[in-house]
Design a protein around this motif. Structure first.
Motif, PDB file in Angstrom:
ATOM      1  N   LEU A  12       0.707  -1.264   0.086  1.00 51.59           N
ATOM      2  CA  LEU A  12       0.082   0.050  -0.069  1.00 51.59           C
ATOM      3  C   LEU A  12       0.582   1.267   0.104  1.00 51.59           C
ATOM      4  O   LEU A  12       2.033   1.135   0.533  1.00 51.59           O
ATOM      5  N   THR A  13       0.210   2.353  -0.533  1.00 50.63           N
ATOM      6  CA  THR A  13       1.055   3.635  -0.531  1.00 50.63           C
ATOM      7  C   THR A  13      -0.174   4.609   0.057  1.00 50.63           C
ATOM      8  O   THR A  13      -1.199   4.611  -0.574  1.00 50.63           O
ATOM      9  N   LEU A  14       0.228   5.450   1.030  1.00 48.87           N
ATOM     10  CA  LEU A  14      -0.809   6.477   1.527  1.00 48.87           C
ATOM     11  C   LEU A  14      -0.211   7.852   1.348  1.00 48.87           C
ATOM     12  O   LEU A  14       0.778   8.122   1.915  1.00 48.87           O
ATOM     13  N   GLU A  27     -13.269  17.186  -0.582  1.00 47.10           N
ATOM     14  CA  GLU A  27     -12.859  17.417   0.864  1.00 47.10           C
ATOM     15  C   GLU A  27     -11.732  16.483   1.248  1.00 47.10           C
ATOM     16  O   GLU A  27     -11.143  16.636   2.320  1.00 47.10           O
ATOM     17  N   ALA A  28     -11.612  15.290   0.741  1.00 50.98           N
ATOM     18  CA  ALA A  28     -10.549  14.443   1.063  1.00 50.98           C
ATOM     19  C   ALA A  28      -9.182  15.160   0.980  1.00 50.98           C
ATOM     20  O   ALA A  28      -8.872  15.887   0.054  1.00 50.98           O
ATOM     21  N   THR A  29      -8.450  14.597   1.644  1.00 52.33           N
ATOM     22  CA  THR A  29      -6.898  14.991   1.925  1.00 52.33           C
ATOM     23  C   THR A  29      -5.926  13.830   1.746  1.00 52.33           C
ATOM     24  O   THR A  29      -4.781  13.920   1.870  1.00 52.33           O
ATOM     25  N   GLU A  30      -6.714  12.571   1.418  1.00 53.11           N
ATOM     26  CA  GLU A  30      -5.561  11.359   1.618  1.00 53.11           C
ATOM     27  C   GLU A  30      -5.972  10.507   0.366  1.00 53.11           C
ATOM     28  O   GLU A  30      -7.150  10.269   0.204  1.00 53.11           O
ATOM     29  N   VAL A  31      -5.038   9.713  -0.090  1.00 51.27           N
ATOM     30  CA  VAL A  31      -5.321   8.826  -1.100  1.00 51.27           C
ATOM     31  C   VAL A  31      -4.743   7.650  -1.015  1.00 51.27           C
ATOM     32  O   VAL A  31      -3.338   7.504  -0.774  1.00 51.27           O
ATOM     33  N   LEU A  32      -5.299   6.355  -0.807  1.00 50.45           N
ATOM     34  CA  LEU A  32      -5.078   5.201  -0.407  1.00 50.45           C
ATOM     35  C   LEU A  32      -4.840   4.358  -1.697  1.00 50.45           C
ATOM     36  O   LEU A  32      -5.666   4.389  -2.492  1.00 50.45           O
ATOM     37  N   ILE A  33      -3.237   3.788  -1.917  1.00 50.69           N
ATOM     38  CA  ILE A  33      -3.302   3.128  -3.019  1.00 50.69           C
ATOM     39  C   ILE A  33      -2.846   1.869  -3.034  1.00 50.69           C
ATOM     40  O   ILE A  33      -2.093   1.483  -1.880  1.00 50.69           O
ATOM     41  N   ALA A  34      -3.498   1.013  -3.886  1.00 50.78           N
ATOM     42  CA  ALA A  34      -3.239  -0.553  -3.540  1.00 50.78           C
ATOM     43  C   ALA A  34      -3.063  -1.033  -5.054  1.00 50.78           C
ATOM     44  O   ALA A  34      -3.958  -0.988  -5.826  1.00 50.78           O
ATOM     45  N   ASP A  35      -2.066  -1.949  -5.216  1.00 53.30           N
ATOM     46  CA  ASP A  35      -1.898  -2.674  -6.344  1.00 53.30           C
ATOM     47  C   ASP A  35      -1.852  -1.837  -7.642  1.00 53.30           C
ATOM     48  O   ASP A  35      -2.610  -2.160  -8.627  1.00 53.30           O
ATOM     49  N   LEU A  41     -10.289   7.344  -1.276  1.00 52.12           N
ATOM     50  CA  LEU A  41     -10.026   8.914  -1.106  1.00 52.12           C
ATOM     51  C   LEU A  41     -10.899   9.247   0.189  1.00 52.12           C
ATOM     52  O   LEU A  41     -11.794   8.892   0.499  1.00 52.12           O
ATOM     53  N   GLY A  42      -9.995   9.947   1.136  1.00 57.39           N
ATOM     54  CA  GLY A  42     -10.929  10.398   2.446  1.00 57.39           C
ATOM     55  C   GLY A  42      -9.997  11.295   3.234  1.00 57.39           C
ATOM     56  O   GLY A  42      -8.728  11.736   2.975  1.00 57.39           O
ATOM     57  N   ARG A  43     -10.393  11.283   4.653  1.00 54.06           N
ATOM     58  CA  ARG A  43      -9.644  11.892   5.654  1.00 54.06           C
ATOM     59  C   ARG A  43      -9.305  10.926   6.776  1.00 54.06           C
ATOM     60  O   ARG A  43     -10.095   9.977   6.968  1.00 54.06           O
ATOM     61  N   ALA A 358     -10.137   8.677  -8.472  1.00 54.58           N
ATOM     62  CA  ALA A 358     -11.391   7.790  -8.015  1.00 54.58           C
ATOM     63  C   ALA A 358     -11.031   6.463  -7.597  1.00 54.58           C
ATOM     64  O   ALA A 358     -10.223   6.049  -8.412  1.00 54.58           O
ATOM     65  N   ALA A 359     -11.981   5.984  -6.750  1.00 56.01           N
ATOM     66  CA  ALA A 359     -11.490   4.499  -6.552  1.00 56.01           C
ATOM     67  C   ALA A 359     -11.732   3.711  -7.533  1.00 56.01           C
ATOM     68  O   ALA A 359     -12.593   4.057  -8.505  1.00 56.01           O
ATOM     69  N   GLY A 360     -10.707   2.836  -7.794  1.00 60.37           N
ATOM     70  CA  GLY A 360     -10.550   1.954  -8.964  1.00 60.37           C
ATOM     71  C   GLY A 360     -10.006   2.434 -10.051  1.00 60.37           C
ATOM     72  O   GLY A 360      -9.519   1.689 -11.030  1.00 60.37           O
ATOM     73  N   PHE A 361      -9.500   3.556 -10.173  1.00 57.40           N
ATOM     74  CA  PHE A 361      -8.796   4.259 -11.221  1.00 57.40           C
ATOM     75  C   PHE A 361      -7.362   3.927 -10.990  1.00 57.40           C
ATOM     76  O   PHE A 361      -6.838   3.906 -10.040  1.00 57.40           O
ATOM     77  N   ASP A 362      -6.515   3.968 -12.322  1.00 54.56           N
ATOM     78  CA  ASP A 362      -5.199   3.922 -12.013  1.00 54.56           C
ATOM     79  C   ASP A 362      -4.595   5.014 -11.285  1.00 54.56           C
ATOM     80  O   ASP A 362      -4.916   6.016 -11.242  1.00 54.56           O
ATOM     81  N   ALA A 363      -3.625   4.670 -10.349  1.00 54.47           N
ATOM     82  CA  ALA A 363      -3.128   5.422  -9.235  1.00 54.47           C
ATOM     83  C   ALA A 363      -1.716   6.389  -9.783  1.00 54.47           C
ATOM     84  O   ALA A 363      -0.840   6.207  -9.719  1.00 54.47           O
TER      85      ALA A 363
END
Length: 391
Positions: A12-14, A27-35, A41-43, A358-363
């Motif tokens: 994971l990458t945050l 409003e989100a300020t964080e992006v969580l990346i997996a695989d 996206l959120g706080r 957006a969730a599911g899109f390429d990071a």
């Protein structure tokens, strides 16, 4: 959490940033990346204790979709003045340092010493270095050079091939294709792309010849080909052509591609001026894209068409013109991002995976500072560029 550095391959990458434009502000300020994809996206996103994660603290930066450059001479362009005027290849660093995560490689005038096979090798090399890279089969020439001997087979069997280009029209360096040849080529690309599940655009280099966009206007008027199938580029090489491009875009609800020329000369317009004029003419921003033409040749010819000099294009003008559009409030940031991200993904048929955060899109994420300068670039979750002072 178990922080890891760039030498590791974390699960994971945050990303913790100051703001997110996805392209709309969130409003989100964080992006969580997996695989390699965006997981959330959120706080205050939580990661289970003990899970391997790379934490990127960038609270002074803004996260946006990584930029997409749909017209790059990745193997170098040029050659109009002989073998000594061949332009150099572009590097992964030169791409990523401008916040660009995805490029489409293209051949130009020289389809002899450079070939689709050469282009494919370079595209795969860039992918190995972390850049998302695609290519157009063909070159200026008609009939176009291909990898398999057939345009449709190239589209069907070569994953990296997403269209045909850059086919030259209205230019003394073109093959002077007849209207029926243009129609046949575009039709073949359309069917080949359908079989491959691709958009399959035809990317047309438009020169400064008197015919301008007439071949494409006839194509869309006299056949059943949809406007989304063809993209004219370099439409800002002179003022009359840009006015014609505005009429073309409005008449057919078509997209047009502006080139970010470093030096547009007396007749041409910069990317900034061209976008500004298209918008003033009422062309929807969603139908405008910008590309760099970088590492292509900028040859100079006299009135008789004789070669007199050469310069090499770079991608720095693309980012500079884009930044100016935001700074001078021609467009708000969320709309300006479309010019080099979301709109381009739509044109290329990549909008199901790129051009948005957006969730599911390429990071694919670019982190900008307050001056809109790219500081870090992530492609499929991997950091491929960070300025020396970036965390």
């Amino acid at each position: 959490m178990m922080p890891l550095d760039d030498r590791d391959a974390p699960l994971l990458t945050l990303l913790r940033v100051g703001r997110i434009f996805a392209p709309a502000p969130l409003e989100a300020t964080e992006v969580l990346i997996a695989d390699g994809r965006i997981a959330a996206l959120g706080r205050d996103l939580a990661v289970p204790e003990g899970w391997p994660v790379r934490l990127v603290e960038a609270r002074d930066l803004t996260a946006v979709p990584a930029f997409i450059d749909q017209h790059v001479h990745v193997t170098g362009g040029g050659g109009e003045g002989g073998c000594g005027t061949r332009c150099p290849e572009i590097t992964a660093h030169e791409i990523a340092s401008m916040g660009i995560g995805t490029v489409v490689g293209v051949l130009g005038t020289d389809g002899i010493s450079r070939s689709p096979a050469n282009l494919l090798a370079k595209v795969r090399g860039l992918r190995a270095e972390g850049i998302c890279a695609y290519m157009y089969t063909g070159s200026y020439r008609v009939p176009p050079p291909t990898l398999t001997g057939d345009v449709q087979r190239d589209l069907a069997w070569i994953p990296e091939v997403i269209g045909l280009g850059e086919i030259a029209i209205s230019d003394h360096r073109s093959s002077q294709p007849r209207q029926d040849e243009i129609e046949r080529l575009v039709s073949e690309v359309r069917v080949g792309a359908m079989l491959a599940g691709k958009r399959g655009i035809c990317h047309f280099h438009v020169g400064d010849g008197k015919r301008g966009l007439e071949p494409l206007r006839r194509l869309l008027t006299e056949t059943e080909i949809p406007a989304e199938q063809v993209i004219p580029t370099h439409v800002n090489r002179h003022r009359d052509l840009l006015e014609e491009a505005a009429d073309y875009a409005l008449a057919f609800s078509a997209s047009v591609d502006v080139t970010a020329f470093e030096d547009p000369g007396e007749e041409g317009l910069s990317g900034f001026d061209a976008v500004s004029r298209l918008l003033a003419r009422g062309v929807p921003v969603e139908h405008i894209t910008m590309s760099s033409d970088c590492n292509g040749s900028l040859p100079e010819f006299d009135a008789q068409g004789h070669y007199i000099g050469m310069r090499v294009a770079r991608n720095t003008a693309l980012i500079a013109d884009w930044q100016r559009l935001v700074r001078e409030e021609v467009l708000p940031l969320e709309q300006a991002l479309g010019l080099i991200s979301g709109n381009v993904a739509q044109v290329l048929g990549l909008d199901g995976q790129k051009g948005r955060l957006a969730a599911g899109f390429d990071a694919d994420v670019t982190l900008l500072d307050g001056d809109l300068q790219p500081q870090q670039t992530f492609v499929s979750g991997k950091r491929v560029h960070a300025r020396d002072d970036s965390p």
